[in-house]
Design an enzyme around this catalytic site. Sequence first.
Site, short mmCIF file in Angstrom:
data_model
loop_
_atom_site.label_atom_id
_atom_site.label_comp_id
_atom_site.label_asym_id
_atom_site.label_seq_id
_atom_site.Cartn_x
_atom_site.Cartn_y
_atom_site.Cartn_z
N ARG A 1 27.36 -20.70 -74.79
CA ARG A 1 25.97 -21.18 -74.90
C ARG A 1 25.55 -21.93 -73.63
NH1 ARG A 1 28.02 -21.83 -80.38
NH2 ARG A 1 29.34 -23.37 -79.39
N ILE A 2 26.36 -22.91 -73.20
CA ILE A 2 25.95 -23.74 -72.06
C ILE A 2 26.07 -22.95 -70.75
CG2 ILE A 2 26.43 -25.88 -70.78
CD1 ILE A 2 27.39 -27.03 -73.54
N ASP B 1 34.88 -15.07 -67.98
CA ASP B 1 35.04 -15.42 -69.39
C ASP B 1 35.72 -14.22 -70.04
OD1 ASP B 1 34.70 -15.69 -72.19
OD2 ASP B 1 32.95 -16.98 -71.90
N CYS C 1 31.26 -30.53 -66.67
CA CYS C 1 30.45 -31.19 -67.71
C CYS C 1 30.91 -30.66 -69.06
CB CYS C 1 28.97 -30.91 -67.50
SG CYS C 1 28.29 -31.79 -66.10
N ARG D 1 34.87 -30.50 -70.59
CA ARG D 1 35.88 -31.38 -71.15
C ARG D 1 36.84 -31.84 -70.06
NH1 ARG D 1 33.16 -32.47 -74.36
NH2 ARG D 1 33.32 -32.58 -76.63
N ASP E 1 31.36 -35.27 -65.56
CA ASP E 1 30.71 -35.98 -66.67
C ASP E 1 31.75 -36.35 -67.72
OD1 ASP E 1 28.51 -36.93 -68.26
OD2 ASP E 1 28.69 -35.14 -69.49
N GLU F 1 38.88 -41.05 -71.82
CA GLU F 1 37.53 -41.65 -71.83
C GLU F 1 37.55 -42.93 -72.64
OE1 GLU F 1 34.58 -38.76 -72.98
OE2 GLU F 1 35.11 -37.44 -71.34
N HIS G 1 29.99 -39.16 -69.64
CA HIS G 1 29.88 -38.18 -70.74
C HIS G 1 28.45 -38.18 -71.30
CE1 HIS G 1 32.39 -35.99 -74.02
NE2 HIS G 1 31.18 -35.49 -73.96
N LEU G 2 27.51 -37.86 -70.42
CA LEU G 2 26.08 -37.94 -70.78
C LEU G 2 25.45 -36.59 -71.08
CD1 LEU G 2 24.57 -40.55 -68.24
CD2 LEU G 2 25.27 -40.88 -70.61
N ALA H 1 25.17 -34.62 -73.48
CA ALA H 1 24.39 -34.44 -74.72
C ALA H 1 23.51 -35.65 -75.00
CB ALA H 1 25.35 -34.23 -75.89
N1 LIG Z 1 29.35 -33.12 -71.53
C1 LIG Z 1 28.83 -33.06 -72.74
O1 LIG Z 1 28.26 -34.02 -73.25
C2 LIG Z 1 28.92 -31.80 -73.51
C3 LIG Z 1 30.02 -31.00 -73.37
N2 LIG Z 1 30.12 -29.84 -74.13
C4 LIG Z 1 31.30 -29.03 -73.91
O2 LIG Z 1 30.92 -27.88 -73.14
C5 LIG Z 1 31.82 -26.80 -73.40
C6 LIG Z 1 31.06 -25.52 -73.65
O3 LIG Z 1 30.25 -25.65 -74.81
P1 LIG Z 1 29.45 -24.38 -75.38
O4 LIG Z 1 28.90 -23.58 -74.28
O5 LIG Z 1 28.54 -24.89 -76.44
O6 LIG Z 1 30.65 -23.59 -76.06
P2 LIG Z 1 30.73 -22.02 -76.37
O7 LIG Z 1 31.77 -21.88 -77.42
O8 LIG Z 1 29.39 -21.47 -76.63
O9 LIG Z 1 31.27 -21.41 -75.01
C7 LIG Z 1 32.56 -21.54 -74.55
C8 LIG Z 1 32.90 -20.28 -73.78
O10 LIG Z 1 34.17 -20.46 -73.17
C9 LIG Z 1 34.82 -19.21 -73.18
N3 LIG Z 1 36.26 -19.38 -73.01
C10 LIG Z 1 37.19 -19.75 -73.92
N4 LIG Z 1 38.40 -19.78 -73.36
C11 LIG Z 1 38.25 -19.41 -72.07
C12 LIG Z 1 39.14 -19.26 -70.98
N5 LIG Z 1 40.46 -19.46 -71.14
N6 LIG Z 1 38.64 -18.90 -69.79
C13 LIG Z 1 37.31 -18.69 -69.63
N7 LIG Z 1 36.42 -18.79 -70.63
C14 LIG Z 1 36.88 -19.16 -71.85
C15 LIG Z 1 34.45 -18.63 -74.52
O11 LIG Z 1 34.60 -17.23 -74.56
C16 LIG Z 1 33.00 -19.04 -74.65
O12 LIG Z 1 32.14 -18.02 -74.19
C17 LIG Z 1 32.69 -27.29 -74.55
O13 LIG Z 1 33.89 -27.81 -74.03
C18 LIG Z 1 31.88 -28.42 -75.16
O14 LIG Z 1 32.68 -29.33 -75.85
C19 LIG Z 1 29.15 -29.46 -74.98
C20 LIG Z 1 28.02 -30.23 -75.14
C21 LIG Z 1 27.83 -31.48 -74.43
O1 LIG Z 2 29.01 -31.87 -77.97
C1 LIG Z 2 29.93 -32.08 -77.17
O2 LIG Z 2 30.92 -31.33 -77.05
C2 LIG Z 2 29.89 -33.27 -76.34
O3 LIG Z 2 30.74 -33.40 -75.49
C3 LIG Z 2 28.91 -34.31 -76.59
O4 LIG Z 2 29.65 -35.47 -76.89
P1 LIG Z 2 28.92 -36.77 -77.47
O5 LIG Z 2 28.38 -36.41 -78.81
O6 LIG Z 2 27.83 -37.12 -76.52
O7 LIG Z 2 29.98 -37.82 -77.56
#
Ligand SMILES: NC(=O)C1=CN([C@@H]2O[C@H](COP(=O)(O)OP(=O)(O)OC[C@H]3O[C@@H](n4cnc5c(N)ncnc54)[C@H](O)[C@@H]3O)[C@@H](O)[C@H]2O)C=CC1
Ligand SMILES: O=C(O)C(=O)COP(=O)(O)O
Length: 525
Positions: A148-149, A168, A227, A229, A253, A258, A276-277, A279
């Site tokens: 998604r992201i 991916d 941004c 993990r 981020d 943390e 970790h901003l 979201a």
């Molecule tokens: N910094 C923040 O506040 C936030 C961080 N995140 C983090 O962002 C990351 C992505 O989130 P989304 O896009 O929503 O998840 P998602 O599940 O939609 O996308 C993850 C993608 O990674 C791919 N993937 C899995 N293993 C892989 C590998 N070994 N090599 C390459 N690609 C691989 C998957 O096929 C998938 O397309 C997650 O770690 C989530 O926790 C999400 C929201 C906010």
């Molecule tokens: O949704 C995620 O994976 C995030 O990393 C967001 O984390 P937070 O809810 O801002 O502590």
Amino acid sequence: MFRILVSDAISEEGLAPLRKSEQIEIVQKKVTEVEEQLHEFDALLVRSATKVTEELLSKMPNLKIIGRAGVGVDNIDVEAATKRGIVVINAPNGNTISAAEHTFAMMAALVRHIPQAHVSVKSREWNRSAFVGTELQGKHLGIIGFGRIGSEVAKRARAFGMTVHVYDPFLTKERAEKLGVSIHTLDEVLACSDIITVHTPLTKETKGLLGEKNLAKTKKGVYLINCARGGIIDEQALIPFLQSGHVAGVALDVFEQEPPGDHPLFAFDNVIVTPHLGASTIEAQLNVATQVAEEILHFLEGKPVTSSINLPTLSKDVYEKIQAFYNLAKKMGTIASQYMNIPVQELSVTYAGTVADLETTYITRSLLAGFLRPRVASTVNEVNAAMIAKERGITYGEKFSDETHGYANCISLTVHGENRTFTIKGSHIPNYGDRIVHFDGFTIDFAPDGHLLYIQHQDRPGMIGKVGNVLGEHQVNIATMQVGREQAGGKAIMMLSLDKPIDDALLQKLAEIEDIETVKRLEVS
Ligand SMILES: NC(=O)C1=CN([C@@H]2O[C@H](COP(=O)(O)OP(=O)(O)OC[C@H]3O[C@@H](n4cnc5c(N)ncnc54)[C@H](O)[C@@H]3O)[C@@H](O)[C@H]2O)C=CC1
Ligand SMILES: O=C(O)C(=O)COP(=O)(O)O
């Protein structure tokens, strides 16, 4: 009354669906502040700060659901929750745009040295030549993890005139083409990108994905962004690459620990950081909190959840279609388990007619939970049924057939036990209810509910009277009775529905009636 512990900062407005319910009490406190009351909570609502460990779960025996107001569930021991039958849900898309925009903000800040310039100007300096940056247009962006992201970042990158290269392993060619990106191997992305951003979950495979070996494969002068993990880019491994200038800058981020405390990477001017901003926007927080609050409410009201990590997910429409079969399957499992009260190795479920077109995985899980419930002391539900079955060496499988036995739908369960096999078939008839239409070789028709009594006997005149007399003497009223037989004078069965359960002594009395071969009490709740 349900009690929900909200242990991280969650949007107040997003909690509105829960606040509206009179059946729900919300406690907004850190886990450490409610140590003594942990056992009282039915639901736990968290973001990434609360660490939901096995130890915490062991103090929360009443917990039924954990809601993560966000995407990543790496702060939750999902396996331990699953073992305990606790549903884990998240809000998978509520913060996608915010995280993608934050990634972009970090990218721009990184290549234009905005944080450093900001600090410099506020220190009363005016040093324009120290902060000469690079354009994004025309640059090659490597995206690792295109979910998604990652895909939202790609859209923005294209608008900036960047060329996007994606790695991916789970991405299909069609989706990549649709989004105007090219799929590459990891090595290709590492070698061709001016900027690399990671958007995968943190897993065994992705931990340290950008470590010493892979960092060495990147272009000299590369910029890196995390941004997603902490730990996907190995923080320690970065140090020599920053020292040598091979890596031109890093934007983080998220961190392995943390909060990160006094981190060695903070010594580098070209490492920019946020706490970790990704979201942390009004919109994202409202979205994720509302999504999770609504899901928790549905769940506590006995409705299905649509974004579970440890259950097959169902939309409301699909749930409405399968609900009847879900209930029927659970009852069939419960009856089969009590009837075959011996060790069993295998359950085979066959779906025929209209039910075969539905989401049968969920129905099978329900059947499995119904089957295991009379056998195991711990809570069994759709969440942990598969895991418990595996632990107990019970395999299960689904088949599909055209044989509906004249009904619009038919679920057939065959249980393979030691030296014995048992088959039960059921159908759900709209406006009539659940019916068991086949029981251990006999065609029959009874409702699988309440206090059932199964009797197998020789087909002789007067058998029904004898059974009725014994039950009557013990003040047990018969609500309904169904009979079936192989042939006149052969083996026959009765299935009685009683107004109350019967005890072992009465069961024994019935078993002593001449020509009765088997008596079994089957409780379906
Ligand atoms: N910094 C923040 O506040 C936030 C961080 N995140 C983090 O962002 C990351 C992505 O989130 P989304 O896009 O929503 O998840 P998602 O599940 O939609 O996308 C993850 C993608 O990674 C791919 N993937 C899995 N293993 C892989 C590998 N070994 N090599 C390459 N690609 C691989 C998957 O096929 C998938 O397309 C997650 O770690 C989530 O926790 C999400 C929201 C906010
Ligand atoms: O949704 C995620 O994976 C995030 O990393 C967001 O984390 P937070 O809810 O801002 O502590």
